[in-house]
Write a protein that holds these residues in place. Structure first.
Motif: not given
Length: 61
Positions: A41-52
């Motif tokens: 969940a943390i990895g997906l959240s980071r990816a969202r913030k990075a524009g993935g």
């Protein structure tokens, strides 16, 4: 069509690696993350913030 992009895969792998080594910490409390699901969940959240390319999180009630 794929739901998740390459960036999401990289961020989740990075978060799981950090969790396995005991380096991943949660956002608010700063406690050590021990659950692989929470690391994902943390990895997906980071990816969202990075524009993935990641679907929106499920609505919280």
């Amino acid at each position: 069509m794929a739901k998740y992009g390459k960036k999401a895969q990289q961020e989740v792998a990075k978060a799981l690696h950090e969790e396995k080594n005991g380096q991943l910490r949660s956002g608010r409390s700063g406690k050590k993350v021990t659950d692989p699901k929470q690391a994902i969940a943390i990895g997906l959240s980071r990816a969202r913030k990075a524009g993935g390319k990641v679907p929106d999180p499920p609505p919280r009630h």
